[in-house]
Design an enzyme around this catalytic site. Structure first.
Site, PDB file in Angstrom:
ATOM      1  N   HIS A 122       0.975  -1.313  -0.012  1.00 40.13           N
ATOM      2  CA  HIS A 122       0.268  -0.206   0.054  1.00 40.13           C
ATOM      3  C   HIS A 122       0.915   1.233   0.056  1.00 40.13           C
ATOM      4  CE1 HIS A 122      -3.858  -1.827   0.295  1.00 40.13           C
ATOM      5  NE2 HIS A 122      -3.556  -2.608   1.200  1.00 40.13           N
ATOM      6  N   ASP A 152       0.125   6.624  -4.028  1.00 42.67           N
ATOM      7  CA  ASP A 152      -1.311   6.207  -4.696  1.00 42.67           C
ATOM      8  C   ASP A 152      -1.577   7.101  -5.934  1.00 42.67           C
ATOM      9  OD1 ASP A 152      -1.069   4.006  -3.164  1.00 42.67           O
ATOM     10  OD2 ASP A 152      -3.032   4.617  -2.195  1.00 42.67           O
TER      11      ASP A 152
END
Length: 382
Positions: A122, A152
């Site tokens: 992540h 991200d």
């Protein structure tokens, strides 16, 4: 709009891919989002300007449907780890053989090669492996996880959108598509190029949290106000620093030199005491219209109503009264015209999309019966 006429197929995934495709949709691309059967959410997130089709890619006939879509599309955006698409017989070798103009964008965490390419991760993991996380945090504390914007969305989604646009431009000269290996580790590392190029300067010689641009300087940080709000200070240049000192009601000749790092902790304490004497609104009255580089820290609720943002129309409101940022940058000749409609329900446009791509009513009926596709027209009409 700049991308009008460009057809994009987006395979559903977590936030970076949907954001990348939304950017393309905002600037005119026709985006079909391929969602998985049994998706957790009824509504696509970051689905502005898109249409949704539910397709089971794990079934060979579902993969065959996607191949037909890609034959007539400009871009395929896939968010999986290395090997997933190849296992489904949907790798670039197959799809680009059938459509040599197809731009095959692969957006992953660690990239398509290397020892981590098949591992889960992540934002915080990608930040860590890029080296950037080691630079984020207060002095004497652990590196902390910022909002998942950096890896991200910036290093991942936005960098991938840039790659797609460059590949589209290159195709105007070569007539051929190409594969894009966009990943969040390298995208974030690339964003940190300034840090790498300035490592030998005194700018970063102190430990984390004690340098000029990471919160160590009294003139580049945030301060709490009397009402519990915050002001952001970025008065680096001497002329701006002088205006800061003036606004605080202090005298330069009674303070240490601005760049005396040994005195920064004491100066920060002094500045903090002064900022705590007035409310955020009072400090705005003092600093607004000056070049002191002092601005209020606005909440999402406040930012929409700030005069500057209202004057520029920086935020837009959908038909459902949801507020979001206007697409950026602002192109004067071909500006983005974002959709003001609600985000699509999962599978809302399944049959409509397939018809546009040449599927007959009989084919669509059979695909539905065999649970290769899902159509959620009932939800869409609620």
């Amino acid at each position: 709009m700049a991308l009008q006429g460009i057809s994009v197929v987006e395979l559903s995934g977590l936030a970076p891919g949907p954001f990348c495709a939304m950017v393309l949709a905002d600037f005119g691309a026709r985006v079909v989002r391929v969602d998985r059967p049994g998706s957790r959410y009824d509504v696509s997130r970051l689905g502005r300007g898109k249409r949704s089709l539910v397709l089971d890619l794990k079934q060979p006939r579902g993969a065959a449907v996607l191949r037909r879509l890609c034959k007539r599309s400009d871009v395929l955006l896939e968010p999986f780890r290395r090997g997933v698409m190849e296992k489904l017989q949907l790798g670039p070798e197959i799809l680009q053989r059938e459509n040599p103009r197809l731009i095959y964008a692969r957006l992953s965490g660690f990239g398509q090669s290397g020892s981590f390419c098949r591992l889960a991760g992540h934002d915080i993991n990608y930040l860590a492996l890029s080296g950037v996380l080691s630079k984020i945090g207060r002095s004497g504390e652990n590196p902390y996880a910022p909002l998942n914007l950096l890896a991200d969305f910036a290093g991942g989604g936005l960098m991938c959108a840039l790659g797609i646009i460059m590949a589209l431009f290159d195709r105007t000269r070569t007539g051929k598509g190409q594969v894009i290996d966009a990943n969040m580790v390298e995208g974030t590392a690339y964003l940190s190029s300034f840090l790498w190029k300035t490592q030998k300067l005194s700018l970063w010689e102190a430990p984390r949290g004690q340098n000029m641009l990471d919160g160590g300087a009294p003139f580049y940080t945030t301060y709490r106000t009397a009402d519990g709000e915050f002001m952001a200070v970025g008065a680096i240049e001497p002329q701006f620093y002088e205006l800061l000192i003036k606004g605080l009601g202090l005298k330069s000749d009674e303070l240490p030199n601005q760049m005396s790092m040994d005195d920064w902790p004491e100066m920060k304490k002094k500045f903090a005491d002064v900022f705590a004497e007035k409310t955020k609104a009072e400090w705005c009255q003092i600093f607004d219209g000056t070049d002191a580089c002092v601005t209020p820290v606005l909440t999402f609720e406040e930012v929409v109503h700030h005069d500057h943002n209202k004057e520029r129309g920086s935020f837009i409101t959908s038909e459902e009264q949801d507020v979001s940022p206007r697409p950026a940058p602002l192109l004067l000749n071909t500006p983005a015209i974002p959709s003001f409609k609600r985000d699509p329900f999962i599978g809302e446009h399944t049959e409509e999309i397939l018809e546009e791509f040449g599927f007959s009513r009989e084919e669509i009926y059979q695909l539905n019966s065999d649970k290769i596709i899902e159509s959620n027209k009932v939800k869409a009409s609620l």
